[in-house]
Design an enzyme around this catalytic site. Structure first.
Site, PDB file in Angstrom:
ATOM      1  N   HIS A  81      76.745   9.959  34.115  1.00  0.00           N
ATOM      2  CA  HIS A  81      76.891  10.841  32.952  1.00  0.00           C
ATOM      3  C   HIS A  81      77.663  12.120  33.303  1.00  0.00           C
ATOM      4  O   HIS A  81      78.167  12.793  32.400  1.00  0.00           O
ATOM      5  CB  HIS A  81      75.513  11.263  32.429  1.00  0.00           C
ATOM      6  N   GLU A 116      70.355  13.676  32.242  1.00  0.00           N
ATOM      7  CA  GLU A 116      71.548  13.996  33.038  1.00  0.00           C
ATOM      8  C   GLU A 116      71.953  15.463  33.044  1.00  0.00           C
ATOM      9  O   GLU A 116      73.143  15.762  33.235  1.00  0.00           O
ATOM     10  CB  GLU A 116      72.715  13.164  32.496  1.00  0.00           C
ATOM     11  N   HIS A 135      72.929   5.723  36.544  1.00  0.00           N
ATOM     12  CA  HIS A 135      73.189   6.041  35.132  1.00  0.00           C
ATOM     13  C   HIS A 135      73.308   7.559  34.933  1.00  0.00           C
ATOM     14  O   HIS A 135      74.288   8.048  34.360  1.00  0.00           O
ATOM     15  CB  HIS A 135      72.068   5.462  34.269  1.00  0.00           C
ATOM     16  N   GLU A 136      72.340   8.291  35.412  1.00  0.00           N
ATOM     17  CA  GLU A 136      72.351   9.742  35.191  1.00  0.00           C
ATOM     18  C   GLU A 136      73.503  10.386  35.956  1.00  0.00           C
ATOM     19  O   GLU A 136      74.159  11.299  35.448  1.00  0.00           O
ATOM     20  CB  GLU A 136      71.015  10.371  35.588  1.00  0.00           C
ATOM     21  N   GLU A 176      67.790  17.405  25.477  1.00  0.00           N
ATOM     22  CA  GLU A 176      68.406  16.397  24.623  1.00  0.00           C
ATOM     23  C   GLU A 176      67.335  15.792  23.730  1.00  0.00           C
ATOM     24  O   GLU A 176      66.260  15.463  24.227  1.00  0.00           O
ATOM     25  CB  GLU A 176      69.059  15.281  25.441  1.00  0.00           C
ATOM     26  N   GLY A 208      63.375   7.820  30.512  1.00  0.00           N
ATOM     27  CA  GLY A 208      63.580   7.481  31.922  1.00  0.00           C
ATOM     28  C   GLY A 208      64.051   8.664  32.746  1.00  0.00           C
ATOM     29  O   GLY A 208      63.481   8.980  33.783  1.00  0.00           O
ATOM     30  N   ALA A 209      65.100   9.322  32.274  1.00  0.00           N
ATOM     31  CA  ALA A 209      65.651  10.444  33.023  1.00  0.00           C
ATOM     32  C   ALA A 209      66.686  11.160  32.171  1.00  0.00           C
ATOM     33  O   ALA A 209      67.063  10.666  31.110  1.00  0.00           O
ATOM     34  CB  ALA A 209      66.305   9.953  34.316  1.00  0.00           C
TER      35      ALA A 209
END
Ligand code: TRP
Ligand code: ZN
Length: 885
Positions: free
Chosen positions: A307, A270, A303-304, A127, A267-268
Site C-alpha cells: 500500500h 497501512e 499487503h500493507e 481509515e 487485519g491491518a
C-alpha cells in the site's frame, strides 16, 4: 452511535473540497482519563473551486471543543456552528490558519475507531472516517497534507511514542512525562495518520533499497511476544525486495514500523511508515501459529507494505474508489504469495474463497459494484467485492495486456499520479495510454454488480475439421435493478485430444496456430469462436487459471471430468475438474437425501481421488487440495434453494465413503509424512506446508473410519507435535470425533498449556464453535462464559461467533431458529459498542434468500427484531435495511 438519520451518499454528487490543508500540526497530550488534541491547520481556498470564501465545514464527532481560533482570533460560540458531526466557521481570507483544541476519551473508546486503548497502549485506526473522532478536520481522502505530530505521555507507562514519518525531536517534560515529535515529509490524507504510545519492545533489522539507501525496520510488540516477530520481519524484507523487482517500487522513508495490537477491527492498516496490525497478522512461530497463520502473516505484511505505493503515494479521490487501492493491492499481494509459495495452490485457495464468499455477497442484498455508486456507511464497503473481485478485475487487465504491458501501465500510473488522489478511471487510463489500447467496455467490471454467467456449448464438424465454442453471457438481477451490458470476459483455454495432449490453436482467419493455450476475449452477449485444423473431437479446458470471475458452465460428463483431472496441462483446471466432478456426485446424493432414498456414491469419485492420492509425482499440496471436497458454504452458494440438512448429510457420507475406501492410501500418506515431521525441524516454507497439508487432510479423513489405530495416531500427534499445525489438526479431529473422553482431555490440556496466549486460545474457541457435531449452539454459548472469552475483543468474537455462524452451517441453521436468535442477540449487543464488528457479524443473516421458506421467515424475523431494537449504528442500519428491502 449515529447522530442523525443515516443518509445515502452518491458518487455522482462528488465535488472537490472547498478548502485545502497544506500543513497539519498535531499535539496529543495523553492522560489516563482523557486526551487533549491541539491541531494547527495551515489552510487555503481550493483554487479549483474558484473565488469566494464559502463557509468552512469541518468533520468532527464525539469531540469536546475547548477552543477554536482563526488566525489570531479566538472564536466564541456565536462565531461558529457546532453540530454532532460538524464544525462550521467563516474564513475571512483565502489563506489562514485554524487552531483548535478538543478533549477526547480513548480510554472508553470501544468502537476501535479513532484514538483508542488496547491492552494498555494508545493506538489509532483512522481509515476510513476515524480521524474525525480525533480532531476537527476535512476528513476526506482528496485532502492531502503534510503532518507533524507531537505526543506527550507518562514516561514509565508509555516509553515508546510513535507517529508517521521520521522522528525529529524528543525530550523530557516536567513531572513523569516525556514527549516526541515526528514529521512525515509526504503529503497524505488523514485516514493514513497514526499514533502509538505504549510499553513496547521491538525487533529491529535493516533493508538496503535498490538505490542503496538503508532503511531501519522495526516491529513493535508487547514484551512477551518478542519471540514471535521473526517471520513477519522476514516477510517484510521479502516484500520490499519483491516490490522493487516486480514493480520497480522503492521504499521512501528512513524507517518503516509495524506495531501489533490485540484489539483491532480488521487485519491491518497501512498508515504511512507506521503500519498497525492485528496481532494475529504479525505474531507467528512454529509452536503457536499454524502454517495457514504463517502464510496469512506473510500475505498481510506484504499487503500493507505494498500500500505504500498503491494507496499512499497514490491514494483514492473518494471512498467510492476504494478498490483502486484495495483491489490492486490484493492482486499485488496474491502475486507475491504465488511467487513465494506454490502458484497453483495459492490460486486454488483464492478462487475457492472468492466463489464461496464473494459470489454469495454478489448474489445477496448487499451486492454492489467493485466501484459502488452509493453507500450509507463506508465501513460496510470493505467487502469481498471491493477486495477480492477488485483483485480479479486487475488480474484480468494483466491477462489482457500481458505481463509487460501491465508493467508499463503500472509504471505510468505511479509516475503520473504520484502524490495525487485519483480514481479507478485514472488507473484504467494509465493502462490504456501505456499500451495504446481502449478499455471502455472492460470498465463495466467496475460499474456492474453481480456475477456474470457464461454458458458454453460446442460444435465439432469432422468433415470441415472445425471446432466451435459458443459463449453466452447472462446477468442475474441485482438490488440496484440495473440493466446489464456485456462484459469483456477473458477466457484462457486449451483443447485436449484423446491422448490428453494439447492441440495447436488456430482460429478461423488466422495464418498460423498461436500455441496450445491462449486467451480469447468474449465481448458480446453471444459469440462463437471457431478453431480450424482440428482433426478429432477435442475436449475443451476452459477458463484456465480462473481467468475471469464468472460462473462458467459447460456440459461435461463425469468421464470427461476424470480425464481432465488427469491430463489437463493447467494445474488449476485439473483441480477444477475434480471440484466439478465432486459437485455432480454430491448434488446427486443431495437429491437422494431429499427423496428419502439411501445415499449411494458414484464410485468414479473414489477412483479419481484414489489415483490422485497414489500419484507420487504430484505436489503434495495439490493432492491435499484435490482431496478437499467442495465446502458446505460453496454447495449452498451454487444451490437455487439450499437444503442445509441434505448438503451436510451428503458431504458427510461422501467423506466417510472416501475414508473407508481409500483408507490404505490415506494411511500411507499420513504415516510417511508424520514420520518426516518427527525427524525434521519445523520450517515455514512451501514444501513443508505442502507435506503437512497432505498429512493433515489424510488424518481428518482417516479419523472418520473410527479405527483405534487412527485414534492412537491422533493422540500421538497431539501430544508430541513440535508445531501448532500438527497439534491443531490433531485437536480438531478429536473435537469432531465421537471419542468424548479423549476429546475432553485434549481440550483441557491444550487450554492449560496455552491459557496465556490469546491468539492460541482463539483457535481453541474456533475449533469447538466450528464443530458440526450436534449441540453447536450450546457449546458456543458455554464458551462465551469462559474466562478467556471477551466480547470487546474482535478476534474473540470472530473466533467464536464467526466460526459458529459462518462455518458451522448445520448448527447455525438449526430448524428451530435458535442459531439465528443467538446471532441477532449478539449483533444487538455489539451494535452498542462496536458497530463495525456488529455489522460484519450480521452477514450470515443477510443470506436468507438461499434457504427454504421456514428458515427465510425465521431469518427475516431476526433481522426485523434487530431493526426494531433501538438506536442502530449507521453500519447495522444499512445492512439490516438493505437485507429487508
Ligand atoms: N486499509 C486496510 C487494509 O489494508 C483496511 C482496514 C484496516 C480498515 N482497518 C480498518 C477498514 C478499519 C475499515 C475500518 O485493507
Ligand atoms: Zn488494503
Amino acid at each position: 452511535m449515529r447522530t442523525e438519520q443515516p443518509k445515502m451518499i452518491y458518487l455522482k454528487d462528488y465535488q472537490a473540497p472547498e478548502y485545502l490543508i497544506d500543513e497539519t500540526h498535531l499535539t496529543f497530550e495523553l492522560f489516563e482519563d482523557h486526551t487533549l488534541v491541539h491541531a494547527q491547520l495551515v489552510m487555503r481556498r481550493n483554487p479549483a473551486r474558484g473565488a469566494g470564501l464559502p463557509p468552512l465545514v469541518l468533520d468532527g464527532q464525539q469531540l469536546e471543543l475547548l477552543s477554536v481560533a482563526l488566525g489570531d482570533v479566538t472564536l466564541t460560540p456565536t462565531d461558529y456552528l457546532l453540530t454532532p458531526d460538524q464544525l462550521t466557521v467563516q474564513p475571512l481570507a483565502p489563506s489562514f490558519t485554524l487552531d483548535s483544541t478538543v478533549r477526547i476519551h480513548p480510554e472508553t473508546n470501544t468502537a476501535l475507531e479513532g484514538l483508542y486503548k488496547s491492552s494498555g497502549m494508545f493506538c489509532t485506526q483512522c481509515e476510513a472516517e476515524g480521524f474525525r473522532k480525533i480532531t476537527y478536520y476535512l476528513d476526506r481522502p482528496d485532502v492531502m497534507s503534510k503532518f507533524t505530530t507531537t505526543l506527550s505521555a507518562d514516561k514509565q507507562k508509555f516509553p515508546i511514542l510513535l507517529s508517521n514519518g521520521n522522528p525529529i525531536a524528543s525530550g523530557p517534560e516536567e513531572g513523569d512525562r516525556h514527549w516526541a515529535t515526528w514529521e512525515d515529509p509526504f503529503m497524505k490524507p488523514a485516514y493514513l495518520f497514526a499514533l502509538v504510545a505504549g510499553d513496547l519492545w521491538c525487533v529491529e533489522d535493516k533493508f538496503t533499497t535498490m538505490s542503496q539507501r538503508e532503511v531501519t525496520l522495526r516491529i513493535y510488540v508487547e514484551p512477551e511476544n518478542i519471540d514471535k516477530c521473526q517471520h513477519a520481519m522476514n516477510s517484510l524484507k521479502k516484500s520490499m525486495r519483491w516490490d522493487e523487482e516486480v514493480y520497480g517500487r522503492e521504499y521512501d522513508l528512513d524507517i518503516f514500523m509495524i506495531v501489533a495490537v490485540n484489539d483491532f477491527n480488521m487485519g491491518a492498516m497501512e498508515n504511512k511508515g507506521l503500519n498497525i496490525f492485528n496481532s494475529s497478522c504479525v505474531l507467528a512461530r512454529a509452536e503457536t501459529a499454524t502454517d495457514a497463520a504463517h502464510q496469512r502473516v506473510e500475505a498481510v505484511v506484504a499487503h500493507e507494505y505494498f500500500h505504500n505505493w498503491s494507496g499512499n503515494r497514490v491514494t483514492c479521490r473518494d471512498w467510492f474508489q476504494l478498490s483502486l487501492k484495495e483491489g490492486f493491492t490484493v492482486f499485488r499481494d496474491a502475486e507475491f504469495s504465488a511467487d513465494m509459495n506454490s502458484r497453483t495452490v495459492k490460486r486454488i485457495e483464492d478462487v475457492a474463497y472468492l466463489r464461496t464468499h464473494q459470489f454469495a455477497e454478489d448474489a445477496g442484498p448487499m451486492a454492489h459494484a467493485v466501484r459502488p455508486d452509493s453507500f450509507i456507511e463506508i465501513s460496510n464497503f470493505y467487502t469481498l467485492t471491493v477486495y477480492e473481485k477488485g483483485s480479479e478485475v486487475v488480474r484480468m487487465i494483466r491477462t489482457l495486456l500481458g505481463a509487460d504491458g501491465f508493467r508499463k501501465g503500472s509504471d505510468l500510473y505511479f509516475e503520473r499520479h504520484d502524490g495525487q488522489a485519483v480514481t479507478c478511471d485514472d488507473f484504467i487510463k494509465a493502462m490504456e495510454d501505456a499500451n495504446g489500447v481502449e478499455l471502455t467496455q472492460f470498465k463495466r467490471w467496475y460499474s456492474q454488480a453481480g456475477t456474470p454467467r457464461l454458458a458454453v456449448s460446442e460444435a465439432y464438424d469432422a468433415a470441415a475439421k472445425t471446432y466451435s465454442l459458443t459463449f453466452r453471457q447472462s446477468y442475474p438481477a441485482t438490488p440496484d435493478k440495473q440493466e446489464k451490458q456485456p462484459f469483456v470476459i477473458p477466457v484462457e483455454l486449451g483443447l485436449l485430444n484423446a491422448q490428453g495432449g494439447e492441440i495447436a490453436l488456430r482460429l478461423a482467419g488466422e495464418a498460423a496456430a498461436a500455441g496450445t493455450t491462449r486467451v480469447i476475449s468474449v465481448t458480446e452477449a453471444e459469440q462463437t469462436f471457431t478453431f480450424v485444423d482440428i482433426a478429432e473431437q477435442p475436449l475443451p479446458s476452459l477458463l484456465r487459471g480462473f481467468s475471469a470471475p464468472v460462473k462458467l458452465s459447460f456440459p461435461y460428463n463425469r468421464d470427461q471430468l476424470m480425464f481432465l483431472m488427469q491430463h489437463d496441462s493447467d494445474g488449476f483446471n485439473r483441480w477444477e475438474a475434480g471440484q466439478q466432478l465432486s459437485v455432480q456426485v454430491l448434488q446427486e446424493m443431495i437429491g437422494q437425501h431429499q427423496r428419502g432414498e439411501a445415499l449411494v456414491m458414484d464410485q468414479r469419485l473414489v477412483t479419481a481421488l484414489g489415483s490422485v492420492l497414489a500419484d507420487e509425482t504430484l505436489d503434495q499440496a495439490m493432492v491435499a487440495e484435490m482431496l478437499s471436497l467442495p465446502g458446505e458454504a460453496y454447495l449452498t452458494e451454487i444451490s437455487e434453494v439450499a437444503d442445509v440438512d441434505a448438503i451436510h448429510a451428503a458431504r458427510d457420507f461422501a467423506r466417510k465413503q472416501l475414508a473407508d475406501q481409500l483408507f490404505d492410501g490415506l494411511w500411507a500418506r499420513y504415516e510417511g509424512n508424520r514420520a518426516l515431521s518427527k525427524t525434521t525441524a519445523y520450517v515455514a516454507e512451501d514444501q513443508h506446508f505442502a507435506r503437512r497439508s497432505l498429512q493433515n487432510i489424510a488424518l481428518s479423513y482417516l479419523m472418520l473410519s473410527g479405527k483405534p489405530q487412527v485414534l492412537a495416531a491422533a493422540i500421538e500427534q497431539f501430544d508430541a507435535a513440535d508445531n501448532m499445525t500438527e497439534r491443531m489438526t490433531a485437536l480438531a479431529v478429536l473435537v469432531n470425533s465421537p471419542f468424548s473422553d479423549e476429546k475432553a482431555k485434549a481440550l483441557a490440556v491444550f487450554a492449560e498449556n496455552f491459557k496465556d496466549n490469546p491468539l492460541v486460545m482463539d483457535q481453541w474457541f474456533s475449533v469447538q464453535a466450528g464443530s458440526t457435531l450436534p449441540g453447536g449452539l450450546q457449546r458456543t454459548k458455554a464458551l462465551m462464559e469462559h474466562p478467556a472469552f471477551n466480547l470487546k475483543n474482535p478476534n474473540k468474537v470472530r473466533a467464536l461467533v464467526g466460526a459458529f455462524a459462518g462455518q458451522n452451517l448445520i448448527n447455525f441453521h438449526a430448524a428451530d431458529g435458535s442459531g439465528y436468535r443467538f446471532l441477532a442477540d449478539l449483533v444487538i449487543q455489539l451494535n452498542g459498542f462496536n458497530p463495525q464488528i456488529a455489522s460484519r457479524q450480521l452477514a450470515p443473516l443477510t443470506r436468507w434468500r438461499k434457504y427454504d421458506s421456514a428458515r427465510q421467515a425465521l431469518m427475516k424475523g431476526e433481522l426485523e427484531r434487530i431493526r426494531a431494537s433501538g438506536e442502530l449504528s449507521s453500519d447495522v442500519f444499512e445492512v439490516v435495511s438493505k437485507s429487508l428491502a
